[in-house]
Scaffold this motif. Sequence first.
Motif, PDB file in Angstrom:
ATOM      1  N   GLU A  70       0.770  -1.474  -0.065  1.00  0.00           N
ATOM      2  CA  GLU A  70      -0.027  -0.086  -0.151  1.00  0.00           C
ATOM      3  C   GLU A  70       0.864   1.344   0.106  1.00  0.00           C
ATOM      4  OE1 GLU A  70       0.692  -1.101   4.427  1.00  0.00           O
ATOM      5  OE2 GLU A  70       0.174  -2.204   2.377  1.00  0.00           O
ATOM      6  N   TRP A  71       2.133   1.089  -0.272  1.00  0.00           N
ATOM      7  CA  TRP A  71       2.991   2.140  -0.060  1.00  0.00           C
ATOM      8  C   TRP A  71       2.764   3.436  -1.198  1.00  0.00           C
ATOM      9  CZ3 TRP A  71       6.613   5.072  -3.109  1.00  0.00           C
ATOM     10  CH2 TRP A  71       7.334   5.826  -2.345  1.00  0.00           C
ATOM     11  N   VAL A  72       2.589   4.348  -0.751  1.00  0.00           N
ATOM     12  CA  VAL A  72       2.672   5.761  -1.628  1.00  0.00           C
ATOM     13  C   VAL A  72       3.653   6.793  -1.169  1.00  0.00           C
ATOM     14  CG1 VAL A  72       0.086   5.457  -2.143  1.00  0.00           C
ATOM     15  CG2 VAL A  72       0.897   6.782   0.021  1.00  0.00           C
ATOM     16  N   ALA A  73       3.936   7.652  -2.124  1.00  0.00           N
ATOM     17  CA  ALA A  73       4.992   8.612  -1.715  1.00  0.00           C
ATOM     18  C   ALA A  73       4.793   9.349  -0.558  1.00  0.00           C
ATOM     19  CB  ALA A  73       5.334   9.544  -2.956  1.00  0.00           C
ATOM     20  N   GLY A  74       5.623   9.763   0.348  1.00  0.00           N
ATOM     21  CA  GLY A  74       5.504  10.385   1.507  1.00  0.00           C
ATOM     22  C   GLY A  74       5.155   9.412   2.928  1.00  0.00           C
ATOM     23  N   MET A  75       4.881   8.123   2.628  1.00  0.00           N
ATOM     24  CA  MET A  75       4.458   7.397   3.705  1.00  0.00           C
ATOM     25  C   MET A  75       5.925   6.844   4.432  1.00  0.00           C
ATOM     26  SD  MET A  75       2.738   3.535   2.905  1.00  0.00           S
ATOM     27  CE  MET A  75       2.110   2.517   4.297  1.00  0.00           C
ATOM     28  N   VAL A  76       5.563   6.686   5.683  1.00  0.00           N
ATOM     29  CA  VAL A  76       6.937   6.369   6.512  1.00  0.00           C
ATOM     30  C   VAL A  76       6.887   4.542   6.352  1.00  0.00           C
ATOM     31  CG1 VAL A  76       7.561   5.827   8.947  1.00  0.00           C
ATOM     32  CG2 VAL A  76       6.620   8.119   7.995  1.00  0.00           C
ATOM     33  N   VAL A  77       8.024   4.208   6.357  1.00  0.00           N
ATOM     34  CA  VAL A  77       8.259   2.667   6.058  1.00  0.00           C
ATOM     35  C   VAL A  77       9.144   2.104   7.050  1.00  0.00           C
ATOM     36  CG1 VAL A  77       9.201   0.934   4.388  1.00  0.00           C
ATOM     37  CG2 VAL A  77       8.194   2.990   3.478  1.00  0.00           C
ATOM     38  N   GLY A  78       8.657   1.226   8.132  1.00  0.00           N
ATOM     39  CA  GLY A  78       9.355   0.600   9.171  1.00  0.00           C
ATOM     40  C   GLY A  78       9.794   1.634  10.041  1.00  0.00           C
ATOM     41  N   GLY A  79       8.740   2.636  10.236  1.00  0.00           N
ATOM     42  CA  GLY A  79       9.315   3.438  11.379  1.00  0.00           C
ATOM     43  C   GLY A  79       9.776   4.821  10.782  1.00  0.00           C
ATOM     44  N   ARG A  80      10.509   4.694   9.440  1.00  0.00           N
ATOM     45  CA  ARG A  80      11.373   5.566   8.958  1.00  0.00           C
ATOM     46  C   ARG A  80      10.897   6.545   7.937  1.00  0.00           C
ATOM     47  NH1 ARG A  80      16.771   4.217  10.737  1.00  0.00           N
ATOM     48  NH2 ARG A  80      16.775   2.183  11.790  1.00  0.00           N
ATOM     49  N   PRO A  81      11.152   7.794   8.022  1.00  0.00           N
ATOM     50  CA  PRO A  81      10.434   8.475   6.920  1.00  0.00           C
ATOM     51  C   PRO A  81      11.146   8.450   5.534  1.00  0.00           C
ATOM     52  CG  PRO A  81      11.755   9.848   8.367  1.00  0.00           C
ATOM     53  CD  PRO A  81      11.584   8.611   8.918  1.00  0.00           C
ATOM     54  N   VAL A  82      10.837   8.570   4.356  1.00  0.00           N
ATOM     55  CA  VAL A  82      11.352   8.484   3.212  1.00  0.00           C
ATOM     56  C   VAL A  82      11.381   9.745   2.236  1.00  0.00           C
ATOM     57  CG1 VAL A  82      11.339   7.325   0.650  1.00  0.00           C
ATOM     58  CG2 VAL A  82      10.900   6.045   3.031  1.00  0.00           C
TER      59      VAL A  82
END
Length: 148
Positions: free
Chosen positions: A85-97
């Motif tokens: 469900e990833w979209v730009a701006g989403m935090v992944v694994g508790g880390r910002p991208v």
Amino acid sequence: MKALTLWAPWADLVGLGQKRIETRSWWTTYRGSLLIHGGAAWGPAQRDLVRDPAFKRLLPEGYFPTLGRFICMVELVDVVKVPPEWVAGMVVGGRPVSKLEILVGDIRPGRCLWFMENVRPVERRQARGHQQLWDGPDDLGGAVVVAA
């Protein structure tokens, strides 16, 4: 010491501290010190990429890639798989991208994000690169001087 070969300009962006997330199609359980090695390939696609204004602003004036040499050492602190469900701006694994990481990485569902910290220069010693993680020299991990 473990090493990872990246193509230019991505390897140099890691060494410059511009790129803190490497993206891979594969997972690793390895965490710790990691040598970043610039691959020997430098083709038309990479040359065109560094002429793109978005990339050009990240690189030093007169940039020429570090080919076939070690560039820096980093600490690989985490590896996280990008959720479906990833979209730009989403935090992944508790880390910002960041937007910058999206620009310089292949971040899409199913890819693995390798989070790197503590970038340190190393002697730009020549070596043959390899796919996957490989065993690089152990003597680049101490106090080093970056060759001009």
